[in-house]
Design an enzyme around this catalytic site. Structure first.
Site, PDB file in Angstrom:
ATOM      1  N   ARG A 170       0.835  -1.214   0.000  1.00 47.15           N
ATOM      2  CA  ARG A 170       0.000   0.000   0.000  1.00 47.15           C
ATOM      3  C   ARG A 170       0.868   1.263   0.000  1.00 47.15           C
ATOM      4  O   ARG A 170       0.565   2.239   0.687  1.00 47.15           O
ATOM      5  CB  ARG A 170      -0.920   0.043   1.226  1.00 47.15           C
ATOM      6  CG  ARG A 170      -1.968  -1.019   1.249  1.00 47.15           C
ATOM      7  CD  ARG A 170      -2.975  -0.823   0.104  1.00 47.15           C
ATOM      8  NE  ARG A 170      -4.149  -1.637   0.314  1.00 47.15           N
ATOM      9  CZ  ARG A 170      -4.230  -2.925   0.009  1.00 47.15           C
ATOM     10  NH1 ARG A 170      -3.211  -3.524  -0.553  1.00 47.15           N
ATOM     11  NH2 ARG A 170      -5.337  -3.585   0.231  1.00 47.15           N
ATOM     12  N   SER A 244     -10.905  -0.360   3.540  1.00 46.79           N
ATOM     13  CA  SER A 244     -10.150  -0.505   4.791  1.00 46.79           C
ATOM     14  C   SER A 244      -9.762   0.877   5.298  1.00 46.79           C
ATOM     15  O   SER A 244      -9.151   1.646   4.560  1.00 46.79           O
ATOM     16  CB  SER A 244      -8.866  -1.296   4.568  1.00 46.79           C
ATOM     17  OG  SER A 244      -9.142  -2.550   4.026  1.00 46.79           O
ATOM     18  N   GLU A 340      -5.221   3.985   6.510  1.00 44.45           N
ATOM     19  CA  GLU A 340      -4.916   3.611   5.135  1.00 44.45           C
ATOM     20  C   GLU A 340      -5.517   4.664   4.207  1.00 44.45           C
ATOM     21  O   GLU A 340      -5.041   4.887   3.108  1.00 44.45           O
ATOM     22  CB  GLU A 340      -5.518   2.216   4.874  1.00 44.45           C
ATOM     23  CG  GLU A 340      -4.991   1.493   3.664  1.00 44.45           C
ATOM     24  CD  GLU A 340      -5.939   1.598   2.497  1.00 44.45           C
ATOM     25  OE1 GLU A 340      -5.529   1.342   1.374  1.00 44.45           O
ATOM     26  OE2 GLU A 340      -7.103   1.980   2.717  1.00 44.45           O
TER      27      GLU A 340
HETATM   28  N1  EPU Z   1     -10.829 -10.413  10.241  1.00 49.89           N
HETATM   29  C1  EPU Z   1     -11.533 -10.558  11.407  1.00 49.89           C
HETATM   30  N2  EPU Z   1     -12.602  -9.724  11.621  1.00 49.89           N
HETATM   31  C2  EPU Z   1     -12.959  -8.769  10.749  1.00 49.89           C
HETATM   32  C3  EPU Z   1     -12.234  -8.626   9.548  1.00 49.89           C
HETATM   33  C4  EPU Z   1     -11.156  -9.451   9.313  1.00 49.89           C
HETATM   34  O1  EPU Z   1     -11.246 -11.401  12.237  1.00 49.89           O
HETATM   35  O2  EPU Z   1     -13.931  -8.043  11.033  1.00 49.89           O
HETATM   36  C5  EPU Z   1      -9.673 -11.283  10.005  1.00 49.89           C
HETATM   37  C6  EPU Z   1      -9.990 -12.665   9.503  1.00 49.89           C
HETATM   38  O3  EPU Z   1      -9.111 -13.545  10.140  1.00 49.89           O
HETATM   39  C7  EPU Z   1      -9.664 -12.622   8.040  1.00 49.89           C
HETATM   40  C8  EPU Z   1      -8.500 -11.629   8.027  1.00 49.89           C
HETATM   41  O4  EPU Z   1      -8.820 -10.722   9.061  1.00 49.89           O
HETATM   42  O5  EPU Z   1      -9.256 -13.879   7.579  1.00 49.89           O
HETATM   43  C9  EPU Z   1      -8.321 -10.910   6.715  1.00 49.89           C
HETATM   44  O6  EPU Z   1      -9.536 -10.239   6.371  1.00 49.89           O
HETATM   45  P1  EPU Z   1      -9.873  -9.894   4.840  1.00 49.89           P
HETATM   46  O7  EPU Z   1      -9.651 -11.077   3.980  1.00 49.89           O
HETATM   47  O8  EPU Z   1     -11.204  -9.249   4.811  1.00 49.89           O
HETATM   48  O9  EPU Z   1      -8.743  -8.885   4.438  1.00 49.89           O
HETATM   49  P2  EPU Z   1      -8.117  -7.615   5.191  1.00 49.89           P
HETATM   50  O10 EPU Z   1      -6.714  -7.966   5.528  1.00 49.89           O
HETATM   51  O11 EPU Z   1      -9.003  -7.114   6.272  1.00 49.89           O
HETATM   52  C10 EPU Z   1      -7.116  -6.644   2.984  1.00 49.89           C
HETATM   53  C11 EPU Z   1      -7.102  -5.317   2.283  1.00 49.89           C
HETATM   54  C12 EPU Z   1      -8.436  -5.116   1.551  1.00 49.89           C
HETATM   55  C13 EPU Z   1      -8.624  -6.237   0.558  1.00 49.89           C
HETATM   56  C14 EPU Z   1      -8.610  -7.573   1.330  1.00 49.89           C
HETATM   57  C15 EPU Z   1      -8.715  -8.789   0.429  1.00 49.89           C
HETATM   58  C16 EPU Z   1      -5.652  -3.869   3.633  1.00 49.89           C
HETATM   59  C17 EPU Z   1      -5.591  -2.718   4.582  1.00 49.89           C
HETATM   60  N3  EPU Z   1      -6.889  -4.250   3.257  1.00 49.89           N
HETATM   61  O12 EPU Z   1      -8.099  -6.549   4.009  1.00 49.89           O
HETATM   62  O13 EPU Z   1      -8.324  -3.894   0.831  1.00 49.89           O
HETATM   63  O14 EPU Z   1      -9.846  -6.106  -0.153  1.00 49.89           O
HETATM   64  O15 EPU Z   1      -7.369  -7.689   2.071  1.00 49.89           O
HETATM   65  O16 EPU Z   1      -7.493  -9.022  -0.201  1.00 49.89           O
HETATM   66  O17 EPU Z   1      -4.611  -4.411   3.242  1.00 49.89           O
HETATM   67  C18 EPU Z   1      -8.763  -1.550   0.930  1.00 49.89           C
HETATM   68  O18 EPU Z   1      -7.537  -1.395   0.834  1.00 49.89           O
HETATM   69  O19 EPU Z   1      -9.553  -0.571   1.012  1.00 49.89           O
HETATM   70  C19 EPU Z   1      -9.293  -2.907   0.971  1.00 49.89           C
HETATM   71  C20 EPU Z   1     -10.584  -3.160   1.132  1.00 49.89           C
END
Ligand code: EPU
Length: 345
Positions: A170, A244, A340
């Site tokens: 990012r 995010s 972010e």
């Molecule tokens: N999780 C929780 N509770 C929640 C949300 C997430 O426990 O409420 C945990 C779960 O273990 C899940 C893990 O977090 O397996 C990862 O969650 P998710 O797959 O939703 O991905 P993220 O790491 O929260 C990142 C990016 C997103 C992108 C997704 C999918 C960042 C800051 N965010 O989110 O990007 O869509 O991966 O690849 O890196 C954005 O940048 O605006 C964005 C939405």
């Protein structure tokens, strides 16, 4: 007729339609830019020389804390063209104002692979390299060839190669040394004519299995990603949000091991070096902040990392909520969350 006569300078212009969080804020001055020539003309116009400038693309990653002083340049440079091809690749050049997902669809429809995992990411093409957008096991940098940008100070046009952009998680040079110094006008990507699909992300695999797809095409991947995103992330047209709100923090392996002893369930993705990326969504959920509402703002019930505007929230209200979440995570885990989204001004 010169290009500038087509541009309209608006004063005290509402930015509400220009940010997906749906926050009300006013731009002291506002111009929509449709071509590189127009941009150069504005940047070299003595009337605008000493005025603060703020660049706006799709507004899907910004939080307006307050009204914006100076000039807001809304970049709406359009056009998608194949500029080169060989046996294995096509090079596609897109205007910065093209909606990112429209570019994804354009490529998926033609069988050009490489950005299907980035389907439905909100925002414009010009904003994509700034934070090296990424999702579901892929990042923009994996297909990035070059970009064209105009120097804010001088109006000079310049090309940046992959190396010059210094992409990170990012992150890019445009968020660091060159912050505010260049305005991106076009972006060229190198896509594959014989794509290999990327199903490394667990949720993609699971969803494909559910659908009984065994030999997925890039179209299948795109549809799957769209499906997953729609189920987890709120549609900004229905519920204001900027995806995010925080980055996933990266902690030392030592710190992670400590946390793991206390919280055996804590997820973590080891990166290069002795560091681990921890999902901020998990940390926030663990503090009990998932789905909470304070006034007009809250965290999303399906994804704690997303802050939402339940209607009429001000920038300050959203920031106050973000601070509360940040403090809760810090108190519980000793981890400092960083936004972010770009907070303006
Ligand atoms: N999780 C929780 N509770 C929640 C949300 C997430 O426990 O409420 C945990 C779960 O273990 C899940 C893990 O977090 O397996 C990862 O969650 P998710 O797959 O939703 O991905 P993220 O790491 O929260 C990142 C990016 C997103 C992108 C997704 C999918 C960042 C800051 N965010 O989110 O990007 O869509 O991966 O690849 O890196 C954005 O940048 O605006 C964005 C939405």
């Amino acid at each position: 007729m010169s290009d500038t006569t087509l541009m309209q300078l608006k004063e005290n212009h509402s930015l509400k339609p220009y940010n997906t969080l749906g926050v009300e804020a006013k731009a002291e001055q506002f111009i929509s830019i449709g071509t590189v020539d127009q941009l150069v003309q504005v940047l070299t116009d003595p009337n605008f020389r000493d005025i603060d400038k703020c660049v706006l693309g799709g507004g899907s990653n910004v939080l307006f804390r307050d009204d914006v002083k100076g000039l807001v340049l809304h970049i709406s440079i359009k056009g998608i063209h194949k500029v080169r091809e060989d046996k294995n690749h096509v090079w596609v050049r897109s205007g910065a104002g093209v909606i990112w997902h429209d570019l994804v669809l354009h490529c998926v429809e033609r069988g050009w692979g490489g950005i299907e995992n980035l389907s439905l990411i909100p925002g414009t093409v010009g904003a994509a390299p700034i934070q090296n957008i990424g999702a579901y096991g892929a990042e923009l940098k994996d297909v990035f060839e070059s970009l064209e940008a105009v120097e804010t100070e001088t109006g000079e046009v310049r090309t940046f190669t992959y190396d010059e952009c210094r992409f990170g998680y990012r992150d890019s040079i445009f968020k660091n040394e060159l912050k505010g110094k260049y305005i991106i006008t076009h972006c060229t990507l190198r896509l594959s004519r014989h794509p290999e699909v990327n199903t490394s992300y667990g949720a993609i695999q699971a969803r494909l299995e559910e659908r009984g797809v065994t030999d997925p095409t890039i179209r299948d991947i795109s549809e799957t990603v769209i499906d997953i995103r729609r189920s987890k992330l709120p549609d900004p047209d229905a519920l204001g949000n900027a995806g995010s709100f925080f980055k996933n923090p990266v902690v030392s392996k030592e710190k992670y091991d400590q946390l793991k002893r206390r919280y055996p369930e804590i997820p973590g993705y080891p990166l290069e070096g002795p560091v681990v990326k921890v999902p901020a969504g998990w940390l926030i959920e663990e503090t009990g902040w998932k789905g909470k509402v304070v006034g007009n703002a809250g965290t999303y019930h399906n994804q704690a990392l997303v802050i939402v505007n339940h209607g009429g929230a001000t920038g300050t209200e959203i920031l106050q909520l973000a601070e509360k979440v940040k403090t809760a995570v810090h108190e519980r885990f000793g981890i400092e969350l960083e936004p972010e989204v770009n907070i303006i001004p």
